[in-house]
Design an enzyme around this catalytic site. Structure first.
Site, mmCIF file in Angstrom:
data_model
loop_
_atom_site.group_PDB
_atom_site.id
_atom_site.type_symbol
_atom_site.label_atom_id
_atom_site.label_comp_id
_atom_site.label_asym_id
_atom_site.label_seq_id
_atom_site.Cartn_x
_atom_site.Cartn_y
_atom_site.Cartn_z
ATOM 1 N N HIS A 1 0.535 -1.245 0.022
ATOM 2 C CA HIS A 1 0.121 -0.257 -0.227
ATOM 3 C C HIS A 1 0.896 0.814 -0.080
ATOM 4 O O HIS A 1 1.073 1.645 0.767
ATOM 5 C CB HIS A 1 -0.758 0.295 0.886
ATOM 6 C CG HIS A 1 -1.851 1.094 1.400
ATOM 7 N ND1 HIS A 1 -3.067 0.643 2.150
ATOM 8 C CD2 HIS A 1 -1.915 2.873 0.923
ATOM 9 C CE1 HIS A 1 -3.982 2.019 2.082
ATOM 10 N NE2 HIS A 1 -3.143 2.415 1.259
ATOM 11 N N HIS B 1 3.493 14.862 -0.293
ATOM 12 C CA HIS B 1 2.865 15.873 -0.687
ATOM 13 C C HIS B 1 4.479 17.019 -0.225
ATOM 14 O O HIS B 1 4.722 16.969 0.040
ATOM 15 C CB HIS B 1 1.753 15.885 0.346
ATOM 16 C CG HIS B 1 0.571 14.528 0.196
ATOM 17 N ND1 HIS B 1 -0.398 15.511 -0.459
ATOM 18 C CD2 HIS B 1 0.118 14.249 1.484
ATOM 19 C CE1 HIS B 1 -1.380 14.670 -0.340
ATOM 20 N NE2 HIS B 1 -0.795 14.148 0.687
ATOM 21 N N ASP C 1 1.872 3.164 3.287
ATOM 22 C CA ASP C 1 0.532 3.991 2.840
ATOM 23 C C ASP C 1 1.612 5.469 2.670
ATOM 24 O O ASP C 1 0.722 6.311 2.779
ATOM 25 C CB ASP C 1 -0.900 4.253 4.323
ATOM 26 C CG ASP C 1 -1.669 5.108 3.725
ATOM 27 O OD1 ASP C 1 -1.677 5.287 2.201
ATOM 28 O OD2 ASP C 1 -2.655 4.719 3.946
ATOM 29 N N HIS D 1 -4.927 0.139 6.208
ATOM 30 C CA HIS D 1 -4.430 0.609 7.531
ATOM 31 C C HIS D 1 -6.109 0.750 8.225
ATOM 32 O O HIS D 1 -6.403 1.665 9.149
ATOM 33 C CB HIS D 1 -4.479 1.879 6.750
ATOM 34 C CG HIS D 1 -5.548 2.667 5.877
ATOM 35 N ND1 HIS D 1 -7.127 2.380 6.102
ATOM 36 C CD2 HIS D 1 -5.232 3.317 4.923
ATOM 37 C CE1 HIS D 1 -7.957 3.802 4.585
ATOM 38 N NE2 HIS D 1 -6.465 3.856 4.022
ATOM 39 N N HIS E 1 1.679 4.660 -2.232
ATOM 40 C CA HIS E 1 0.961 6.128 -2.869
ATOM 41 C C HIS E 1 2.769 6.498 -4.764
ATOM 42 O O HIS E 1 3.091 7.304 -3.695
ATOM 43 C CB HIS E 1 0.014 7.320 -2.533
ATOM 44 C CG HIS E 1 -1.076 6.917 -1.811
ATOM 45 N ND1 HIS E 1 -2.485 6.886 -2.532
ATOM 46 C CD2 HIS E 1 -1.240 6.070 -1.318
ATOM 47 C CE1 HIS E 1 -3.315 6.204 -2.153
ATOM 48 N NE2 HIS E 1 -2.679 6.096 -0.222
ATOM 49 N N LEU E 2 2.176 7.008 -5.567
ATOM 50 C CA LEU E 2 3.732 7.160 -5.826
ATOM 51 C C LEU E 2 3.122 8.070 -7.007
ATOM 52 O O LEU E 2 4.143 9.240 -7.499
ATOM 53 C CB LEU E 2 4.164 5.779 -7.149
ATOM 54 C CG LEU E 2 4.398 4.700 -5.805
ATOM 55 C CD1 LEU E 2 5.188 3.907 -6.975
ATOM 56 C CD2 LEU E 2 5.081 4.981 -4.916
ATOM 57 N N ARG E 3 1.813 8.605 -7.090
ATOM 58 C CA ARG E 3 1.664 10.055 -7.223
ATOM 59 C C ARG E 3 1.689 10.137 -9.021
ATOM 60 O O ARG E 3 1.903 11.137 -9.258
ATOM 61 C CB ARG E 3 2.394 10.980 -6.610
ATOM 62 C CG ARG E 3 1.986 11.124 -4.900
ATOM 63 C CD ARG E 3 0.986 11.625 -4.770
ATOM 64 N NE ARG E 3 0.605 12.117 -3.595
ATOM 65 C CZ ARG E 3 -0.131 10.853 -2.606
ATOM 66 N NH1 ARG E 3 -1.042 10.339 -3.420
ATOM 67 N NH2 ARG E 3 -0.299 11.555 -1.450
ATOM 68 N N GLY F 1 -1.797 12.518 4.810
ATOM 69 C CA GLY F 1 -0.720 11.857 4.511
ATOM 70 C C GLY F 1 0.306 12.436 4.413
ATOM 71 O O GLY F 1 0.554 12.869 4.746
HETATM 72 ZN ZN LIG Z 1 -7.192 5.237 2.535
HETATM 73 ZN ZN LIG Z 2 -3.195 5.510 0.717
#
Ligand SMILES: [Zn+2]
Ligand SMILES: [Zn+2]
Length: 422
Positions: A59, A307, A303, A230, A61-63, A322
């Site tokens: 899990h 940002h 996770d 999560h 996030h690579l954007r 985040g």
């Molecule tokens: Zn989430």
């Molecule tokens: Zn997430």
């Protein structure tokens, strides 16, 4: 010529091997593991080091595409490799979202020159709008390993029911970001005494537990593969523990920061501590650790959610949710030994745990397997400094924290992709 790791202390949850071993790598595979190997090869002296399977983060996030100013697949994979991850799964809340085969193929293409394996997760619904099911079959064919509208909850229970029904066809889990949006509303942190004192709108525990209950019910009803993302609340852990007595198709994860931080860390309006779900309480941490100990919780994830500083410099209410997590996860996780978990157990939450959920042959050091290996110095003391962060974004509340234990080398497909100098 090969690569020979000598004198390291191997811990491998899948085979159960633990102890001093030498490991010989040829090409992209481990070819031999023995107490002593003498062979002409490039040598890595791992004396005093832990030698672990390359970690899996199911899990993050690579954007990319859309927010390459925050992170790219390239920079994210570098950050991951330096944290000991050799397989990471990226969430589809990009812009545009990963809700079709072309988008999944785009990620797979970009991942070719990455520092680790990047496996995309496709969206549950088109545009992540929670209305129409996305085309799972074609996304799975292109390489999607799971489906999730993470960042948002699928609020329509009928849509969720249908999505879960499809998991039986494609054998890939639905990952639920369980959050009742009507209950969380404009909340920005955990609802309680601290949020009241700070004058911030709270997100009650029930925003999570109401949806965890719904998702478990739908998973029972459909027999679909459900993975809860999560978990942050003690009562969620209890519900999963109870449900698992009769359900074989239910798994769940905890994010590393939910094991170490509480709502108290939000004090001072620290936007880097603003996450979704929010940081909760000591009591919740206790329940989450207990959930890991008794097998209720299957894996630990980062996770990782990058940002920019400008975004996080907004007021607490406006800043996005985040925090980043690749580069601190393992160093934090080994601290769980102080709470009664063994190293073997801790490593399993980053290897055999996610591998089982995603049905991937990763997270194991054994003869004939792909050589994904981490070398970890358990004695090394260090301070997490902003200037050393490899992620494009620096939004971590752990900056300045003293750590013990550090990844000093990462091998992916038989190649050294990260090595710490000095
Ligand atoms: Zn989430
Ligand atoms: Zn997430």
């Amino acid at each position: 010529m090969g690569l020979l790791i000598k004198n390291g202390y191997l811990i491998d949850p899948l085979t159960g091997r633990e102890g001093k071993y030498d490991i010989l790598i040829e090409g992209c595979k481990v070819v031999r593991i023995a107490k002593k190997i003498d062979k002409k090869a490039d040598l890595i002296d791992a004396k005093g080091m832990l030698v672990l399977p390359g970690l899996i983060d199911m899990h993050c996030h690579l954007r990319e595409p859309g927010r390459e100013d925050e992170e790219t697949i390239y920079t994210g994979s570098l950050s991951a490799a330096s944290g000991g991850f050799t397989t990471i799964c990226c969430m589809p809340n990009t812009s545009p979202p990963l809700d079709n085969k072309v988008a999944i193929r785009f990620v797979m293409d970009r991942a070719r020159d990455a520092f680790c394996e990047v496996l995309p997760i496709g969206a549950i619904t088109i545009g992540r709008e929670g209305k129409e099911l996305a085309p799972y079959g074609e996304m799975a064919e292109e390489g999607a390993v799971a489906f999730s509208d993470d960042g948002d909850c699928v609020m329509d229970s009928l849509v969720m029911r249908r999505a879960l029904e499809y998991t039986k066809l494609y054998k890939r889990p639905i990952i639920s970001h369980s959050e009742d949006k009507n209950l969380s509303r404009n909340g920005v942190m955990n609802e309680g005494a601290v949020s009241t004192k700070m004058g911030l709108a709270g997100i009650p525990s029930e925003a999570e537990t109401v949806m965890v209950h719904r998702d478990i019910s739908l998973s029972k009803m459909t027999g679909g593969l459900l993975h809860l993302a999560h978990l942050s609340v003690a009562e969620s852990v209890e519900m999963v523990r109870d449900a698992k007595k009769s359900l074989k198709n239910l798994t769940c994860e905890v994010a590393i920061h939910h094991l170490f931080l509480t709502e108290e860390d939000v004090k001072g309006y620290n936007t880097n501590a603003k996450v979704s779900p929010p940081l909760r309480t000591k009591r919740d941490i206790g329940a989450l650790v207990k959930g890991l100990k008794d097998g209720t919780i299957d894996c630990i994830v980062t996770d990782h959610a990058p940002h920019t500083e400008e975004e996080k410099a907004a007021g607490f209410e406006d800043a996005p949710f985040g925090m980043i997590g690749f580069e601190t996860a393992l160093s934090l996780a080994v601290e769980l030994q102080q709470k009664g978990l063994t190293l073997m157990e801790i490593i399993s939450f980053f290897t055999t745990g996610p591998a089982r959920i995603l049905h991937i042959e990763r997270g194991c050091i054994d003869e004939g397997r792909q050589a994904d290996i981490v070398i970890f110095d358990p004695a090394r003391e260090w301070v997490y400094r902003k200037e050393d962060i490899r992620s494009k974004s620096k939004n971590s509340p752990f900056i300045g924290r003293k750590m013990k234990g550090k990844v000093i080398g990462t091998i992916y497909r038989g190649r050294v992709v990260f090595s710490l100098k000095g």
